[in-house]
Enzyme design. Sequence first.
Site, PDB file in Angstrom:
ATOM      1  N   CYS A   4       0.843  -1.196   0.000  1.00 29.52           N
ATOM      2  CA  CYS A   4       0.000   0.000   0.000  1.00 29.52           C
ATOM      3  C   CYS A   4       0.884   1.254   0.000  1.00 29.52           C
ATOM      4  CB  CYS A   4      -0.907  -0.032   1.231  1.00 29.52           C
ATOM      5  SG  CYS A   4      -1.777   1.519   1.528  1.00 29.52           S
ATOM      6  N   ASP A  30      -0.612  16.616  -1.529  1.00 29.64           N
ATOM      7  CA  ASP A  30      -0.877  15.691  -2.629  1.00 29.64           C
ATOM      8  C   ASP A  30       0.181  15.891  -3.712  1.00 29.64           C
ATOM      9  OD1 ASP A  30      -3.692  14.065  -3.621  1.00 29.64           O
ATOM     10  OD2 ASP A  30      -2.172  14.538  -5.135  1.00 29.64           O
ATOM     11  N   HIS A  46      -4.230   0.918   8.611  1.00 32.86           N
ATOM     12  CA  HIS A  46      -4.705   0.650   7.254  1.00 32.86           C
ATOM     13  C   HIS A  46      -6.159   0.185   7.267  1.00 32.86           C
ATOM     14  CE1 HIS A  46      -4.434  -0.478   2.989  1.00 32.86           C
ATOM     15  NE2 HIS A  46      -5.316  -1.397   3.346  1.00 32.86           N
ATOM     16  N   ASN A  87     -13.043  10.248  -1.824  1.00 33.18           N
ATOM     17  CA  ASN A  87     -13.412   9.490  -3.015  1.00 33.18           C
ATOM     18  C   ASN A  87     -13.495   8.019  -2.630  1.00 33.18           C
ATOM     19  OD1 ASN A  87     -13.249  11.835  -4.576  1.00 33.18           O
ATOM     20  ND2 ASN A  87     -11.060  11.557  -4.921  1.00 33.18           N
ATOM     21  N   GLY A  93     -14.012   7.524  -7.782  1.00 35.72           N
ATOM     22  CA  GLY A  93     -12.686   7.871  -8.303  1.00 35.72           C
ATOM     23  C   GLY A  93     -11.555   7.568  -7.342  1.00 35.72           C
ATOM     24  N   THR A  95      -8.353   5.995  -6.066  1.00 36.50           N
ATOM     25  CA  THR A  95      -7.222   5.319  -6.726  1.00 36.50           C
ATOM     26  C   THR A  95      -6.275   4.654  -5.737  1.00 36.50           C
ATOM     27  OG1 THR A  95      -5.919   7.365  -6.759  1.00 36.50           O
ATOM     28  CG2 THR A  95      -7.262   6.902  -8.703  1.00 36.50           C
ATOM     29  N   HIS A  98      -6.423   3.001   0.630  1.00 41.10           N
ATOM     30  CA  HIS A  98      -6.147   3.256   2.053  1.00 41.10           C
ATOM     31  C   HIS A  98      -6.987   4.480   2.380  1.00 41.10           C
ATOM     32  CE1 HIS A  98      -3.035   3.547   5.527  1.00 41.10           C
ATOM     33  NE2 HIS A  98      -3.888   4.558   5.702  1.00 41.10           N
ATOM     34  N   HIS A 100      -8.634   7.745   2.975  1.00 43.72           N
ATOM     35  CA  HIS A 100      -8.006   9.073   3.001  1.00 43.72           C
ATOM     36  C   HIS A 100      -9.036  10.136   2.681  1.00 43.72           C
ATOM     37  CE1 HIS A 100      -7.635   7.502  -1.109  1.00 43.72           C
ATOM     38  NE2 HIS A 100      -7.709   8.745  -1.529  1.00 43.72           N
TER      39      HIS A 100
HETATM   40  P1  5GP Z   1      -7.819   9.167  -4.613  1.00 42.96           P
HETATM   41  O1  5GP Z   1      -7.675   9.320  -6.094  1.00 42.96           O
HETATM   42  O2  5GP Z   1      -7.674   7.723  -4.184  1.00 42.96           O
HETATM   43  O3  5GP Z   1      -9.015   9.831  -4.018  1.00 42.96           O
HETATM   44  O4  5GP Z   1      -6.605   9.965  -3.973  1.00 42.96           O
HETATM   45  C1  5GP Z   1      -5.297   9.512  -3.964  1.00 42.96           C
HETATM   46  C2  5GP Z   1      -4.440  10.734  -4.014  1.00 42.96           C
HETATM   47  O5  5GP Z   1      -3.147  10.382  -3.599  1.00 42.96           O
HETATM   48  C3  5GP Z   1      -4.326  11.340  -5.418  1.00 42.96           C
HETATM   49  O6  5GP Z   1      -4.788  12.683  -5.390  1.00 42.96           O
HETATM   50  C4  5GP Z   1      -2.837  11.245  -5.733  1.00 42.96           C
HETATM   51  O7  5GP Z   1      -2.335  12.364  -6.421  1.00 42.96           O
HETATM   52  C5  5GP Z   1      -2.209  11.095  -4.355  1.00 42.96           C
HETATM   53  N1  5GP Z   1      -0.998  10.304  -4.355  1.00 42.96           N
HETATM   54  C6  5GP Z   1      -0.819   9.084  -4.922  1.00 42.96           C
HETATM   55  N2  5GP Z   1       0.441   8.646  -4.689  1.00 42.96           N
HETATM   56  C7  5GP Z   1       1.050   9.611  -3.954  1.00 42.96           C
HETATM   57  C8  5GP Z   1       2.361   9.743  -3.411  1.00 42.96           C
HETATM   58  O8  5GP Z   1       3.222   8.867  -3.546  1.00 42.96           O
HETATM   59  N3  5GP Z   1       2.633  10.874  -2.710  1.00 42.96           N
HETATM   60  C9  5GP Z   1       1.698  11.855  -2.531  1.00 42.96           C
HETATM   61  N4  5GP Z   1       2.078  12.931  -1.840  1.00 42.96           N
HETATM   62  N5  5GP Z   1       0.438  11.770  -3.019  1.00 42.96           N
HETATM   63  C10 5GP Z   1       0.132  10.661  -3.728  1.00 42.96           C
HETATM   64 ZN    ZN Z   2      -2.312   1.317   3.703  1.00 43.78          ZN
END
Ligand code: 5GP
Ligand code: ZN
Length: 114
Positions: A4, A30, A46, A87, A93, A95, A98, A100
């Site tokens: 993860c 982000d 987690h 999300n 959406g 991605t 975990h 957040h």
């Molecule tokens: P989701 O798309 O799941 O709602 O949000 C995941 C967020 O995590 C995305 O906005 C993406 O840019 C951010 N993200 C993914 N990998 C990393 C990383 O390695 N470091 C940071 N700082 N943000 C990340």
């Molecule tokens: Zn995790």
Amino acid sequence: MSNCIFCKIINGEIPCNKVYEDDKILAFKDINPVAPIHIVVIPKQHVQSILDLDENTVSITIDVFNAINKIVRLLDIDKDGFRVVANTGINGGQTVSHLHYHILGGRSLQWPPG
Ligand code: 5GP
Ligand code: ZN
């Protein structure tokens, strides 16, 4: 969870631009910001998503929102306002699996979202 991304950020395997940390919560910028202020707030435990919260883990959301309350003041977006987004699932959406919360601020945000 060993594979993860956010667990790897918590244990230091992947660096992050940290804005807040306590014993239960980590928050960082982000990597792909969609607003002038875009912070990801994660529990150190987690949990995959909102759907995986149960009576043993739902108190995590109290810790998350306590942290969000501090972070928006630290970043001085409390007065102008901000948005908190979780999300969830394919249509949401999500991605990273975990739990957040995104804090978005620093500009006027559109509604409805795209
Ligand atoms: P989701 O798309 O799941 O709602 O949000 C995941 C967020 O995590 C995305 O906005 C993406 O840019 C951010 N993200 C993914 N990998 C990393 C990383 O390695 N470091 C940071 N700082 N943000 C990340
Ligand atoms: Zn995790």
